[in-house]
Design a protein around this motif. Sequence first.
Motif, PDB file in Angstrom:
ATOM      1  N   GLU A  57     -12.716  18.478 -12.921  1.00  0.00           N
ATOM      2  CA  GLU A  57     -12.798  19.925 -12.707  1.00  0.00           C
ATOM      3  C   GLU A  57     -12.149  20.326 -11.393  1.00  0.00           C
ATOM      4  OE1 GLU A  57     -16.837  21.067 -12.973  1.00  0.00           O
ATOM      5  OE2 GLU A  57     -17.060  20.531 -15.090  1.00  0.00           O
ATOM      6  N   SER A  58     -12.355  19.487 -10.366  1.00  0.00           N
ATOM      7  CA  SER A  58     -11.726  19.739  -9.078  1.00  0.00           C
ATOM      8  C   SER A  58     -10.519  18.823  -8.937  1.00  0.00           C
ATOM      9  CB  SER A  58     -12.714  19.482  -7.939  1.00  0.00           C
ATOM     10  OG  SER A  58     -13.803  20.356  -8.024  1.00  0.00           O
ATOM     11  N   THR A  59      -9.520  19.286  -8.224  1.00  0.00           N
ATOM     12  CA  THR A  59      -8.331  18.475  -8.024  1.00  0.00           C
ATOM     13  C   THR A  59      -8.431  17.722  -6.707  1.00  0.00           C
ATOM     14  OG1 THR A  59      -7.204  20.337  -7.004  1.00  0.00           O
ATOM     15  CG2 THR A  59      -6.886  20.015  -9.364  1.00  0.00           C
ATOM     16  N   VAL A  60      -7.625  16.704  -6.593  1.00  0.00           N
ATOM     17  CA  VAL A  60      -7.681  15.839  -5.424  1.00  0.00           C
ATOM     18  C   VAL A  60      -6.273  15.666  -4.884  1.00  0.00           C
ATOM     19  CG1 VAL A  60      -8.310  13.541  -4.594  1.00  0.00           C
ATOM     20  CG2 VAL A  60      -9.638  14.605  -6.425  1.00  0.00           C
ATOM     21  N   ARG A  61      -6.127  15.646  -3.592  1.00  0.00           N
ATOM     22  CA  ARG A  61      -4.848  15.260  -3.000  1.00  0.00           C
ATOM     23  C   ARG A  61      -5.076  13.965  -2.238  1.00  0.00           C
ATOM     24  NH1 ARG A  61      -4.737  14.665   2.770  1.00  0.00           N
ATOM     25  NH2 ARG A  61      -6.063  16.242   3.678  1.00  0.00           N
ATOM     26  N   HIS A  62      -4.060  13.139  -2.230  1.00  0.00           N
ATOM     27  CA  HIS A  62      -4.167  11.834  -1.589  1.00  0.00           C
ATOM     28  C   HIS A  62      -4.186  11.967  -0.081  1.00  0.00           C
ATOM     29  CE1 HIS A  62      -3.013   7.854  -0.118  1.00  0.00           C
ATOM     30  NE2 HIS A  62      -3.380   7.353  -1.294  1.00  0.00           N
ATOM     31  N   GLY A  63      -3.195  12.665   0.471  1.00  0.00           N
ATOM     32  CA  GLY A  63      -3.163  12.937   1.898  1.00  0.00           C
ATOM     33  C   GLY A  63      -2.398  11.939   2.730  1.00  0.00           C
ATOM     34  N   ASP A  64      -2.044  10.771   2.174  1.00  0.00           N
ATOM     35  CA  ASP A  64      -1.309   9.779   2.962  1.00  0.00           C
ATOM     36  C   ASP A  64      -0.414   8.960   2.031  1.00  0.00           C
ATOM     37  OD1 ASP A  64      -0.483   8.373   5.181  1.00  0.00           O
ATOM     38  OD2 ASP A  64      -2.200   7.019   5.208  1.00  0.00           O
ATOM     39  N   VAL A  65       0.428   9.671   1.265  1.00  0.00           N
ATOM     40  CA  VAL A  65       1.322   8.992   0.325  1.00  0.00           C
ATOM     41  C   VAL A  65       2.455   8.333   1.101  1.00  0.00           C
ATOM     42  CG1 VAL A  65       2.893   9.282  -1.619  1.00  0.00           C
ATOM     43  CG2 VAL A  65       0.777  10.614  -1.513  1.00  0.00           C
ATOM     44  N   LYS A  66       2.583   7.037   0.967  1.00  0.00           N
ATOM     45  CA  LYS A  66       3.661   6.276   1.611  1.00  0.00           C
ATOM     46  C   LYS A  66       3.802   4.946   0.892  1.00  0.00           C
ATOM     47  CE  LYS A  66       0.463   4.533   5.165  1.00  0.00           C
ATOM     48  NZ  LYS A  66       0.217   4.445   6.615  1.00  0.00           N
ATOM     49  N   SER A  67       4.894   4.253   1.149  1.00  0.00           N
ATOM     50  CA  SER A  67       5.165   3.005   0.432  1.00  0.00           C
ATOM     51  C   SER A  67       4.129   1.937   0.741  1.00  0.00           C
ATOM     52  CB  SER A  67       6.562   2.486   0.777  1.00  0.00           C
ATOM     53  OG  SER A  67       6.736   2.371   2.184  1.00  0.00           O
ATOM     54  N   ALA A  68       3.517   1.985   1.920  1.00  0.00           N
ATOM     55  CA  ALA A  68       2.486   0.994   2.261  1.00  0.00           C
ATOM     56  C   ALA A  68       1.207   1.208   1.471  1.00  0.00           C
ATOM     57  CB  ALA A  68       2.195   1.044   3.760  1.00  0.00           C
ATOM     58  N   ASN A  69       1.065   2.407   0.883  1.00  0.00           N
ATOM     59  CA  ASN A  69      -0.126   2.705   0.089  1.00  0.00           C
ATOM     60  C   ASN A  69       0.147   2.655  -1.410  1.00  0.00           C
ATOM     61  OD1 ASN A  69      -1.798   3.001   2.278  1.00  0.00           O
ATOM     62  ND2 ASN A  69      -1.498   5.213   2.451  1.00  0.00           N
ATOM     63  N   ILE A  70       1.242   2.032  -1.774  1.00  0.00           N
ATOM     64  CA  ILE A  70       1.540   1.782  -3.191  1.00  0.00           C
ATOM     65  C   ILE A  70       1.597   0.267  -3.365  1.00  0.00           C
ATOM     66  CG2 ILE A  70       3.223   2.053  -5.043  1.00  0.00           C
ATOM     67  CD1 ILE A  70       4.101   4.675  -3.714  1.00  0.00           C
ATOM     68  N   LEU A  71       0.650  -0.268  -4.114  1.00  0.00           N
ATOM     69  CA  LEU A  71       0.573  -1.715  -4.308  1.00  0.00           C
ATOM     70  C   LEU A  71       1.263  -2.106  -5.615  1.00  0.00           C
ATOM     71  CD1 LEU A  71      -3.128  -2.354  -3.211  1.00  0.00           C
ATOM     72  CD2 LEU A  71      -1.064  -2.229  -1.809  1.00  0.00           C
ATOM     73  N   LEU A  72       1.728  -3.342  -5.671  1.00  0.00           N
ATOM     74  CA  LEU A  72       2.455  -3.847  -6.841  1.00  0.00           C
ATOM     75  C   LEU A  72       1.786  -5.098  -7.367  1.00  0.00           C
ATOM     76  CD1 LEU A  72       6.107  -3.516  -5.471  1.00  0.00           C
ATOM     77  CD2 LEU A  72       4.873  -1.872  -6.894  1.00  0.00           C
ATOM     78  N   ASP A  73       1.595  -5.154  -8.690  1.00  0.00           N
ATOM     79  CA  ASP A  73       1.026  -6.372  -9.260  1.00  0.00           C
ATOM     80  C   ASP A  73       2.151  -7.351  -9.591  1.00  0.00           C
ATOM     81  OD1 ASP A  73       2.208  -5.515 -11.593  1.00  0.00           O
ATOM     82  OD2 ASP A  73       0.337  -5.046 -12.634  1.00  0.00           O
ATOM     83  N   GLU A  74       1.823  -8.419 -10.292  1.00  0.00           N
ATOM     84  CA  GLU A  74       2.801  -9.456 -10.589  1.00  0.00           C
ATOM     85  C   GLU A  74       3.991  -8.923 -11.389  1.00  0.00           C
ATOM     86  OE1 GLU A  74       3.105 -12.367  -9.536  1.00  0.00           O
ATOM     87  OE2 GLU A  74       1.173 -12.910  -8.679  1.00  0.00           O
ATOM     88  N   LYS A  75       3.773  -7.890 -12.208  1.00  0.00           N
ATOM     89  CA  LYS A  75       4.837  -7.330 -13.047  1.00  0.00           C
ATOM     90  C   LYS A  75       5.464  -6.089 -12.414  1.00  0.00           C
ATOM     91  CE  LYS A  75       2.697  -8.979 -17.334  1.00  0.00           C
ATOM     92  NZ  LYS A  75       2.170  -8.600 -18.668  1.00  0.00           N
ATOM     93  N   PHE A  76       5.233  -5.887 -11.120  1.00  0.00           N
ATOM     94  CA  PHE A  76       5.760  -4.752 -10.361  1.00  0.00           C
ATOM     95  C   PHE A  76       5.194  -3.419 -10.853  1.00  0.00           C
ATOM     96  CE2 PHE A  76       8.879  -7.976  -9.309  1.00  0.00           C
ATOM     97  CZ  PHE A  76       9.116  -7.739  -7.962  1.00  0.00           C
ATOM     98  N   THR A  77       4.035  -3.472 -11.494  1.00  0.00           N
ATOM     99  CA  THR A  77       3.368  -2.218 -11.873  1.00  0.00           C
ATOM    100  C   THR A  77       2.765  -1.599 -10.614  1.00  0.00           C
ATOM    101  OG1 THR A  77       2.819  -3.096 -14.062  1.00  0.00           O
ATOM    102  CG2 THR A  77       1.565  -1.176 -13.286  1.00  0.00           C
ATOM    103  N   PRO A  78       3.117  -0.355 -10.276  1.00  0.00           N
ATOM    104  CA  PRO A  78       2.606   0.257  -9.037  1.00  0.00           C
ATOM    105  C   PRO A  78       1.179   0.784  -9.210  1.00  0.00           C
ATOM    106  CG  PRO A  78       4.036   1.801 -10.164  1.00  0.00           C
ATOM    107  CD  PRO A  78       4.072   0.526 -10.977  1.00  0.00           C
ATOM    108  N   LYS A  79       0.439   0.720  -8.128  1.00  0.00           N
ATOM    109  CA  LYS A  79      -0.928   1.245  -8.111  1.00  0.00           C
ATOM    110  C   LYS A  79      -1.131   1.974  -6.789  1.00  0.00           C
ATOM    111  CE  LYS A  79      -2.865  -2.377 -11.092  1.00  0.00           C
ATOM    112  NZ  LYS A  79      -3.460  -1.542 -12.144  1.00  0.00           N
ATOM    113  N   VAL A  80      -1.393   3.270  -6.875  1.00  0.00           N
ATOM    114  CA  VAL A  80      -1.623   4.070  -5.672  1.00  0.00           C
ATOM    115  C   VAL A  80      -2.950   3.650  -5.056  1.00  0.00           C
ATOM    116  CG1 VAL A  80      -1.875   6.406  -4.769  1.00  0.00           C
ATOM    117  CG2 VAL A  80      -0.324   5.955  -6.678  1.00  0.00           C
ATOM    118  N   SER A  81      -2.946   3.447  -3.744  1.00  0.00           N
ATOM    119  CA  SER A  81      -4.156   2.954  -3.065  1.00  0.00           C
ATOM    120  C   SER A  81      -4.431   3.767  -1.812  1.00  0.00           C
ATOM    121  CB  SER A  81      -3.980   1.480  -2.694  1.00  0.00           C
ATOM    122  OG  SER A  81      -3.036   1.355  -1.641  1.00  0.00           O
ATOM    123  N   ASP A  82      -5.495   3.356  -1.139  1.00  0.00           N
ATOM    124  CA  ASP A  82      -5.916   3.919   0.148  1.00  0.00           C
ATOM    125  C   ASP A  82      -6.202   5.404   0.053  1.00  0.00           C
ATOM    126  OD1 ASP A  82      -6.592   4.408   2.713  1.00  0.00           O
ATOM    127  OD2 ASP A  82      -4.846   3.480   3.621  1.00  0.00           O
TER     128      ASP A  82
END
Length: 502
Positions: free
Chosen positions: A319-344
């Motif tokens: 119902e409410s929206t969210v903003r991340h607030g600190d989007v950067k490459s250090a906060n995007i993690l990659l698994d073994e297949k290079f699938t990105p996952k937004v973190s932090d």
Amino acid sequence: MVVQSSWYNFSDQDSQGYEVLSNKYPRGVPMVLDFAFRDGSCPYAGGPVRPGYRCVNGNSSCVNATSAEGYFCKCWEHYDGNPYIPNGCQADINECELRKQNPHLQNDYPCDGVCKNRLGGYDCPCKPGMKGDGIKGTCTEKFPLAAKVVVGIAAMIVVLVLMVMVHQLLKFRRFYEQNGGPVLNGVKNIRIYTRKQIKQMTNNYRRVVGEGHFGKVYLGTLKDKKQVAIKKSIKVDTHMKKEFTDEVIIQSTMRHKNIVMLIGCCLELDVPMLVYEFVARGNLYDVLFKCRDKILVGTRLRIAVGSAEGLTYMHSAGESTVRHGDVKSANILLDEKFTPKVSDFGTSKLLVRGKTEMTEHVIGDMSYIDPVYMEQGIVTQKSDVYGFGVVLIELITRRPATYDAERSYVANFVEACLAKRARNFIDNDVTSEADIDLLEMVSRVAVDCLKPNPEERQDMKQVEHRLLEIVAQSEDHSQERDYKGDFSPAPDDVALFKGLGE
């Protein structure tokens, strides 16, 4: 006068007559009479009892006379009464009372402990803390002084340890409540871990898999052998600490393949610890700039699209929206297949849909921060769009974002794109004309994300849609090459073959 010889000593006054003795000893004098029955002696043990035998009391015994043949009867020790009549020796002597009332009898009934009367005698156990025989007078202290000192010190140590433990438990409980434990305990999808469990999971914090100004990230293992990442912050702002409960609740609702999943948290610390799923390859920043392995354009596109999908989900879920607030490459993690996952999500905030938020504190990496956020303190989801635009530049150029007063990193790239010179900034490892064309299209998306006016920027849903269109064109181009039977090696492959030949 007949008197006990051992008691009486003759004096000259005694020769003056009986009256002198009566005045001298008004209560009388002890006398011993040798009384005995002269018609026989005590029967031997087990022998027949002759007629007229007088010791018939059950609690009495026969005693042979010493002066001549004969015998007399005597009540057993500790019994009193007439031994010559049936059941005459029945009254039990209370030796303890006799000792108390007649001090001169204390030698007859010795007791150096606690006197306790019983039928047929008395007991005299030693006083508490002592051992031995009270009747024999051998009671001694169980613990000598040295032992008492040692026991006392040991007791003090135990008490101190218990006090410390109680203090620790109370402190942990206070932290638990301050960090929102009573509220978070009922939140779905979140497990509350104790300090002890976190210590076991990390093997006493043995392996660090990430470290920065925020703190450390430890590798942990759950009981099912699943690996997790446990984030421990160095410190937390008091204002942000008050919002920690809301932050965890936000993350608990984020269940998407392109968002790092929060599994649980530990609240028994001044600064709470968060338990996330473990993402093996680490963050995009390290993959781009600390490892020089070649990254295919197709892989870069998948990373861009997946990251956009994660941010789109975050912006639109619930119902409410969210903003991340600190989007950067250090906060995007990659698994073994290079699938990105937004973190932090440390700076993420709930926003009422369509509204902005004012803040006095600029939080995040200066190289990625929206200028409007920095200058005016206005925070919207378009701030995330700006940060994502900088990440797209890094994917295109493979050059890390930097910050200066003129924002030359972003300004130079945007200027080149508007002048149709974007290929001058593209990573030198990309040599295929088709791949360069794809990255030029991504460059145009990045420029739209970086527009100075937030209102002119596209939202993350639109950005995601444009990136998907680019991926589709990439796939169409690949299929067209396969259909035409173009088996000639691409420029990248030529370089690879030359390298192998050398």
